[in-house]
Motif scaffolding. Structure first.
Motif: not given
Length: 126
Positions: A37-66
């Protein structure tokens, strides 16, 4: 207990790439889901990406494709490959793990993180 140490932050030009690493130690076998997750100055924490023990991944929209999250469980290391960086990616990036009950939930990610590191700064692109 899970200990997490991030590295790899730094300056980068517009459109450039960075790879963040996270070294995990402690009760890592109990960690089902890890992520960033990330936090920019003056902003709320924001999730970025996750991966589970089976290798399944998830991305928030701002991270998808990049961004690409990956893990090497044998080395207890988590990675975040970030490409096509934008000024809006400037933030402190934190590695996080879900181990046990409770935890902090980020919209777009299926994990409840209850451990995280000290963070690594990504100044973003210029």
């Amino acid at each position: 207990q899970v200990q997490l140490v991030e590295s790899g932050g730094g300056s980068v030009q517009s459109g450039g790439s960075l790879r963040l690493s996270c070294a995990a130690s402690g009760d890592t076998y109990s960690s089902y889901c890890m992520g960033w997750f990330r936090q920019a100055p003056g902003k709320e924490r924001e999730g970025v990406a996750s991966i589970d023990s089976d290798g399944n991944t998830n991305y928030v929209d701002s991270a998808k494709g990049r961004f690409t999250i990956s893990q090497d469980r044998a080395k207890n290391t988590l990675y975040l490959q970030m490409n096509s960086l934008k000024p809006g990616d400037t933030a402190m990036y934190y590695c996080a793990a879900e181990a046990g009950g409770g935890g902090y939930y980020f919209t777009g990610l299926p994990c409840y993180f209850n451990y995280w590191g000290q963070g690594t700064q990504v100044p973003g692109s210029s």
